[in-house]
Write an enzyme that holds these catalytic residues in place. Structure first.
Site, PDB file in Angstrom:
ATOM      1  N   CYS A   1       0.821  -1.225   0.000  1.00  0.00           N
ATOM      2  CA  CYS A   1       0.000   0.000   0.000  1.00  0.00           C
ATOM      3  C   CYS A   1       0.852   1.272   0.000  1.00  0.00           C
ATOM      4  CB  CYS A   1      -0.943  -0.006   1.192  1.00  0.00           C
ATOM      5  SG  CYS A   1      -1.992  -1.470   1.258  1.00  0.00           S
TER       6      CYS A   1
ATOM      7  N   HIS B   1      -3.006   7.062   2.440  1.00  0.00           N
ATOM      8  CA  HIS B   1      -3.474   5.788   1.903  1.00  0.00           C
ATOM      9  C   HIS B   1      -4.897   5.533   2.380  1.00  0.00           C
ATOM     10  CE1 HIS B   1      -4.021   1.694   0.949  1.00  0.00           C
ATOM     11  NE2 HIS B   1      -3.792   1.233   2.158  1.00  0.00           N
TER      12      HIS B   1
ATOM     13  N   ASN C   1     -10.268  -0.203   0.052  1.00  0.00           N
ATOM     14  CA  ASN C   1      -8.803  -0.105   0.044  1.00  0.00           C
ATOM     15  C   ASN C   1      -8.281  -0.727  -1.253  1.00  0.00           C
ATOM     16  OD1 ASN C   1      -6.059  -0.415   0.448  1.00  0.00           O
ATOM     17  ND2 ASN C   1      -6.238  -1.198   2.543  1.00  0.00           N
TER      18      ASN C   1
HETATM   19  N1  ACO Z   1     -18.115  -8.272  10.215  1.00  0.00           N
HETATM   20  C1  ACO Z   1     -18.469  -8.487  11.488  1.00  0.00           C
HETATM   21  N2  ACO Z   1     -17.570  -8.780  12.449  1.00  0.00           N
HETATM   22  C2  ACO Z   1     -16.287  -8.849  12.106  1.00  0.00           C
HETATM   23  C3  ACO Z   1     -15.851  -8.632  10.779  1.00  0.00           C
HETATM   24  C4  ACO Z   1     -16.835  -8.350   9.820  1.00  0.00           C
HETATM   25  N3  ACO Z   1     -16.517  -8.110   8.527  1.00  0.00           N
HETATM   26  N4  ACO Z   1     -14.520  -8.758  10.752  1.00  0.00           N
HETATM   27  C5  ACO Z   1     -14.112  -9.042  11.999  1.00  0.00           C
HETATM   28  N5  ACO Z   1     -15.165  -9.086  12.824  1.00  0.00           N
HETATM   29  C6  ACO Z   1     -15.205  -9.379  14.242  1.00  0.00           C
HETATM   30  C7  ACO Z   1     -14.021 -10.182  14.702  1.00  0.00           C
HETATM   31  O1  ACO Z   1     -14.245 -11.552  14.473  1.00  0.00           O
HETATM   32  C8  ACO Z   1     -13.994  -9.859  16.167  1.00  0.00           C
HETATM   33  O2  ACO Z   1     -14.979 -10.625  16.822  1.00  0.00           O
HETATM   34  P1  ACO Z   1     -14.677 -11.298  18.245  1.00  0.00           P
HETATM   35  O3  ACO Z   1     -14.375 -10.133  19.155  1.00  0.00           O
HETATM   36  O4  ACO Z   1     -15.936 -11.997  18.532  1.00  0.00           O
HETATM   37  O5  ACO Z   1     -13.490 -12.171  17.996  1.00  0.00           O
HETATM   38  C9  ACO Z   1     -14.461  -8.424  16.206  1.00  0.00           C
HETATM   39  O6  ACO Z   1     -15.091  -8.142  14.952  1.00  0.00           O
HETATM   40  C10 ACO Z   1     -13.326  -7.443  16.425  1.00  0.00           C
HETATM   41  O7  ACO Z   1     -12.262  -7.784  15.545  1.00  0.00           O
HETATM   42  P2  ACO Z   1     -11.043  -6.871  15.404  1.00  0.00           P
HETATM   43  O8  ACO Z   1     -10.163  -7.328  14.302  1.00  0.00           O
HETATM   44  O9  ACO Z   1     -10.428  -6.658  16.775  1.00  0.00           O
HETATM   45  O10 ACO Z   1     -11.799  -5.551  14.978  1.00  0.00           O
HETATM   46  P3  ACO Z   1     -11.281  -4.104  14.987  1.00  0.00           P
HETATM   47  O11 ACO Z   1     -12.139  -3.256  15.817  1.00  0.00           O
HETATM   48  O12 ACO Z   1      -9.810  -4.022  15.197  1.00  0.00           O
HETATM   49  O13 ACO Z   1     -11.574  -3.709  13.468  1.00  0.00           O
HETATM   50  C11 ACO Z   1     -10.318  -3.550  11.445  1.00  0.00           C
HETATM   51  C12 ACO Z   1     -11.019  -4.468  12.420  1.00  0.00           C
HETATM   52  C13 ACO Z   1     -11.355  -2.662  10.792  1.00  0.00           C
HETATM   53  C14 ACO Z   1      -9.631  -4.373  10.383  1.00  0.00           C
HETATM   54  C15 ACO Z   1      -9.323  -2.720  12.249  1.00  0.00           C
HETATM   55  O14 ACO Z   1      -8.464  -3.541  12.988  1.00  0.00           O
HETATM   56  C16 ACO Z   1      -8.525  -1.842  11.422  1.00  0.00           C
HETATM   57  O15 ACO Z   1      -8.994  -0.841  10.942  1.00  0.00           O
HETATM   58  N6  ACO Z   1      -7.247  -2.197  11.219  1.00  0.00           N
HETATM   59  C17 ACO Z   1      -6.405  -1.501  10.338  1.00  0.00           C
HETATM   60  C18 ACO Z   1      -6.118  -2.398   9.260  1.00  0.00           C
HETATM   61  C19 ACO Z   1      -6.653  -1.990   7.958  1.00  0.00           C
HETATM   62  O16 ACO Z   1      -7.386  -1.061   7.714  1.00  0.00           O
HETATM   63  N7  ACO Z   1      -6.160  -2.744   7.042  1.00  0.00           N
HETATM   64  C20 ACO Z   1      -6.371  -2.527   5.708  1.00  0.00           C
HETATM   65  C21 ACO Z   1      -5.220  -3.046   4.987  1.00  0.00           C
HETATM   66  S1  ACO Z   1      -3.768  -2.533   5.670  1.00  0.00           S
HETATM   67  C22 ACO Z   1      -3.274  -1.237   4.913  1.00  0.00           C
HETATM   68  O17 ACO Z   1      -3.761  -0.915   3.892  1.00  0.00           O
HETATM   69  C23 ACO Z   1      -2.195  -0.493   5.553  1.00  0.00           C
END
Ligand code: ACO
Length: 326
Positions: free
Chosen positions: A120, A253, A283
């Site tokens: 990215c 990004h 993304n």
């Molecule tokens: N729908 C519903 N629930 C979901 C989904 C979904 N699509 N995906 C995950 N969950 C659940 C998980 O299973 C977890 O459930 P649990 O607590 O029962 O185990 C819960 O949601 C929380 O999961 P987390 O991964 O801790 O959720 P978080 O609040 O961190 O949000 C996210 C996830 C949006 C990916 C976040 O971590 C984030 O924004 N991370 C940054 C990474 C990112 O944006 N990556 C993109 C690519 S990287 C890049 O481009 C640099």
């Protein structure tokens, strides 16, 4: 011939026509027993829809179309180009490079063409390389492209990642000039974090080895992304002798609205100055910054003479900033 500076003289982008709104994706996943919701996706990421390429549409095709639009905007012909760099993690082939395929499709033979792989952050890496090559006389007019068919490396059974990404391409024409365009560029990587975001597969002995789908430790990526985006913004601004007050537009990004807002807040840039397209494009990895740039140039927000801070962050772990005057 070498130039004192390089400038962006045209932008272009291309999105595959098929849009998939969250609601449609939620229904599709539910049919396979995978539970998610529009509310979860919007609240955690700001994403409302993504564009997905049809099967068989290659990265180079998206890149070529975005390049044609950037060339039109710059009023140049493909034969005016002597450097093509494609930032991508989803190339058409192991080799030749996607850049060579774009060069062939455009009809621009003879100049240098290669891909950069910084996930990215790829577009910021490609911009820094093209700017350096133009200033050292290795090239005079470059197509710098970010292009991805990320849908191909998603595990559509993993709700934690498949809802986050889309396909698309963005391109700029970067040309040698005596007036400053690229004001500063900074690149970084820390391979110690390679495992938090990766597609750890390869082709070997006629088979795919390893895991050919993207995996991610979301919370770890979130934390690291916000802190490195802040640090690298300060470095680029200091190099240019500028402060956040001089930034007209901030294009981080487009991974996730919450990362973008947290980064802007930490750097001290008002949210009104942040260009956001992740809601419509999701993304698109290396394509996300040039896609957002092109949208804001074409809708008239970004105007000549304005300062734009672009920042990438992603797998590797890699990150970079490019500060440009348009
Ligand atoms: N729908 C519903 N629930 C979901 C989904 C979904 N699509 N995906 C995950 N969950 C659940 C998980 O299973 C977890 O459930 P649990 O607590 O029962 O185990 C819960 O949601 C929380 O999961 P987390 O991964 O801790 O959720 P978080 O609040 O961190 O949000 C996210 C996830 C949006 C990916 C976040 O971590 C984030 O924004 N991370 C940054 C990474 C990112 O944006 N990556 C993109 C690519 S990287 C890049 O481009 C640099």
């Amino acid at each position: 011939m070498s130039f004192r500076h390089s400038r962006i003289i045209g932008t272009g982008s291309y999105l595959p026509p098929r849009t998939v709104a969250n609601e449609a994706l939620v229904r599709e996943l539910a049919a396979r027993g995978i539970e998610t919701s529009d509310e979860w996706i919007v609240e955690r990421t700001g994403i409302r829809q993504r564009h997905l390429a049809e099967p068989g549409v290659a990265c180079s095709e998206l890149a070529t179309e975005a390049s044609r639009r950037a060339l039109d905007a710059a009023a140049l012909q493909p034969t005016d180009i002597d450097l093509i760099i494609v930032a991508t993690s989803t190339p058409d082939y192991v080799f030749p490079s996607t850049a060579c395929l774009v060069q062939k499709a455009l009809g621009a033979p003879g100049g240098a063409a290669f891909d950069v792989q910084a996930v990215c952050s790829g577009f910021t890496y490609a911009m820094a390389v093209a700017d350096s090559m133009i200033r050292t006389g290795l090239a005079s007019r470059a197509l710098v492209i970010g292009a991805e068919v990320f849908s191909r490396i998603l595990d559509w059974n993993d709700r934690g990642t498949c809802v986050l990404f889309g396909d698309g391409a963005g391109a700029v024409v970067l040309a040698g000039d005596e007036r400053p365009g690229v004001l500063a560029a900074r690149l970084h990587a820390d391979g110690r974090h390679e495992s938090i975001l990766r597609t750890a597969g390869n082709v070997c002995g006629g088979k795919v080895l390893g895991h050919p789908y993207l995996t991610m430790d979301g919370p770890a990526v979130f934390k690291l992304a916000v802190s490195v985006l802040d640090a690298v913004a300060r470095e680029a601004l200091a190099d240019a002798g500028m402060t956040t007050a001089d930034v007209d537009w901030f294009i981080p990004h487009q991974a996730n609205v919450r990362i973008m807002q947290a980064a802007a807040k930490r750097i001290g840039i008002a949210l009104e100055k942040v260009v956001v397209t992740v809601d419509r494009h999701a993304n698109t990895s290396a394509a996300s910054i040039p896609l957002a740039l092109d949208v804001a140039v074409r809708d008239g927000r970004i105007r000549p003479g304005q300062n734009v801070l672009m920042e990438g962050v992603g797998g590797g772990f890699t990150w970079g900033a490019v500060l440009v005057r348009m």
